[in-house]
Design an enzyme around this catalytic site. Structure first.
Site, PDB file in Angstrom:
ATOM      1  N   GLY A 113       0.878  -1.276  -0.135  1.00 55.39           N
ATOM      2  CA  GLY A 113       0.052  -0.029   0.076  1.00 55.39           C
ATOM      3  C   GLY A 113       0.894   1.460   0.229  1.00 55.39           C
ATOM      4  O   GLY A 113       0.411   2.209   0.751  1.00 55.39           O
ATOM      5  N   ASP A 141      -5.862  -3.711 -17.729  1.00 54.42           N
ATOM      6  CA  ASP A 141      -4.841  -2.664 -18.084  1.00 54.42           C
ATOM      7  C   ASP A 141      -4.880  -1.827 -19.521  1.00 54.42           C
ATOM      8  O   ASP A 141      -4.082  -1.605 -20.086  1.00 54.42           O
ATOM      9  CB  ASP A 141      -3.470  -3.301 -18.202  1.00 54.42           C
ATOM     10  CG  ASP A 141      -3.137  -3.915 -16.590  1.00 54.42           C
ATOM     11  OD1 ASP A 141      -3.697  -3.412 -15.752  1.00 54.42           O
ATOM     12  OD2 ASP A 141      -2.331  -4.898 -16.489  1.00 54.42           O
ATOM     13  N   HIS A 176      -1.118   1.627 -13.114  1.00 55.67           N
ATOM     14  CA  HIS A 176      -0.296   0.336 -13.777  1.00 55.67           C
ATOM     15  C   HIS A 176       1.094   0.613 -13.928  1.00 55.67           C
ATOM     16  O   HIS A 176       1.635   1.958 -14.484  1.00 55.67           O
ATOM     17  CB  HIS A 176      -0.777  -0.032 -15.158  1.00 55.67           C
ATOM     18  CG  HIS A 176      -0.308  -1.238 -15.759  1.00 55.67           C
ATOM     19  ND1 HIS A 176      -0.374  -2.341 -15.297  1.00 55.67           N
ATOM     20  CD2 HIS A 176       0.706  -1.325 -16.691  1.00 55.67           C
ATOM     21  CE1 HIS A 176       0.328  -3.359 -15.923  1.00 55.67           C
ATOM     22  NE2 HIS A 176       0.859  -2.551 -16.941  1.00 55.67           N
ATOM     23  N   ARG A 221     -16.083 -15.321  -8.570  1.00 57.74           N
ATOM     24  CA  ARG A 221     -15.537 -13.821  -8.845  1.00 57.74           C
ATOM     25  C   ARG A 221     -16.902 -12.857  -8.558  1.00 57.74           C
ATOM     26  O   ARG A 221     -16.663 -11.890  -7.823  1.00 57.74           O
ATOM     27  CB  ARG A 221     -15.175 -13.719 -10.098  1.00 57.74           C
ATOM     28  CG  ARG A 221     -13.642 -13.894 -10.439  1.00 57.74           C
ATOM     29  CD  ARG A 221     -12.984 -13.235 -11.646  1.00 57.74           C
ATOM     30  NE  ARG A 221     -11.787 -13.945 -11.968  1.00 57.74           N
ATOM     31  CZ  ARG A 221     -10.382 -13.824 -11.181  1.00 57.74           C
ATOM     32  NH1 ARG A 221     -10.540 -12.677 -10.230  1.00 57.74           N
ATOM     33  NH2 ARG A 221      -9.402 -14.512 -11.587  1.00 57.74           N
TER      34      ARG A 221
END
Ligand code: GRF
Length: 216
Positions: A17, A150, A114, A70
């Site tokens: 983090g 992404d 990213h 998920r």
């Protein structure tokens, strides 16, 4: 405007983090247009949870291994975000693919960072990918999240030179410095209404300084 509601942000993490910490630090400024009201991790042991709690930010662990699929995890995540009245979600080292339904529900209200100059080097091991490709410039990207991994409209990027003797660790060490600078600048732009989605691109208000959008 006095009394204007700040953008209520949740940060999603899976690890240490440090991007999260940079966002929290920036948001301590009373003039910052966003407030960090919640940190969520899919990994109960994520070091970032303790860091957030120590800074007085409410945290939640939603262990993805406790869900059959998920969709179940994403439903629990969605409910948690809605219960906290979240306006904007910041993915910061969140290592979990989100379902198209979840992404659609937060379309235009979810950012990711990213560690590459997208659209180059999607996925993991981006620093190794950059070295293997022999690029001379590498860096990081903050973008809006779309269902494809992404991808998504780019808000800002920062680049670093790739040196002859770099390895993945040395690149990561220099890129992360740029990440921690770029993400707070982008969140300020988006929360302040100065970065606007127009189709597949992000339009920036003229008042935004170049340094907040790209740097070399
Ligand atoms: C960052 O490099 C981020 O771009 C990547 O994972 C790393 C997370 O680092 N997706 P941290 O947890 O923010 O320190």
């Amino acid at each position: 405007m006095a009394g204007a509601r700040k953008t209520r942000v949740a940060i999603l993490i899976s690890g240490r983090g440090s991007n999260m910490a940079a966002l929290m630090e920036a948001a301590r400024d009373p003039a910052y247009p966003a407030e960090i009201v919640l940190v969520v991790s899919n990994r109960p042991g994520a070091a970032g949870l303790e860091r957030a709690a120590a800074a007085g930010i409410p945290t939640r662990a939603i262990d993805h291994t406790a869900f059959a699929d998920r969709a179940g995890f994403d439903a629990a995540l969605d409910a948690t975000l809605r219960a906290a009245d979240i306006d904007l979600v910041c993915l910061a080292g969140f290592m979990r693919i989100l379902t198209p339904d979840f992404v659609a529900a937060w379309a235009g209200r979810m950012l990711n960072i990213h560690p590459s100059l997208l659209p180059l080097f999607k996925g993991t091991h981006t620093h190794r990918q950059a070295l293997d490709a022999g690029v001379r410039l590498h860096g990081c990207t903050v973008h809006f999240v779309v269902p494809e991994l992404d991808a998504g409209p780019i808000v800002a990027q920062a680049a670093i030179p790739v040196r002859q003797d770099d390895d993945p660790e040395s690149l990561a060490d220099r890129v992360i410095v740029q990440e921690r600078r770029l993400y707070p600048a982008v969140l300020a732009l988006v929360a302040g209404g100065r970065a606007r989605l127009e189709g597949t691109r992000v339009v920036i208000a003229e008042a935004a300084p170049d340094g907040a959008l790209f740097s070399l």
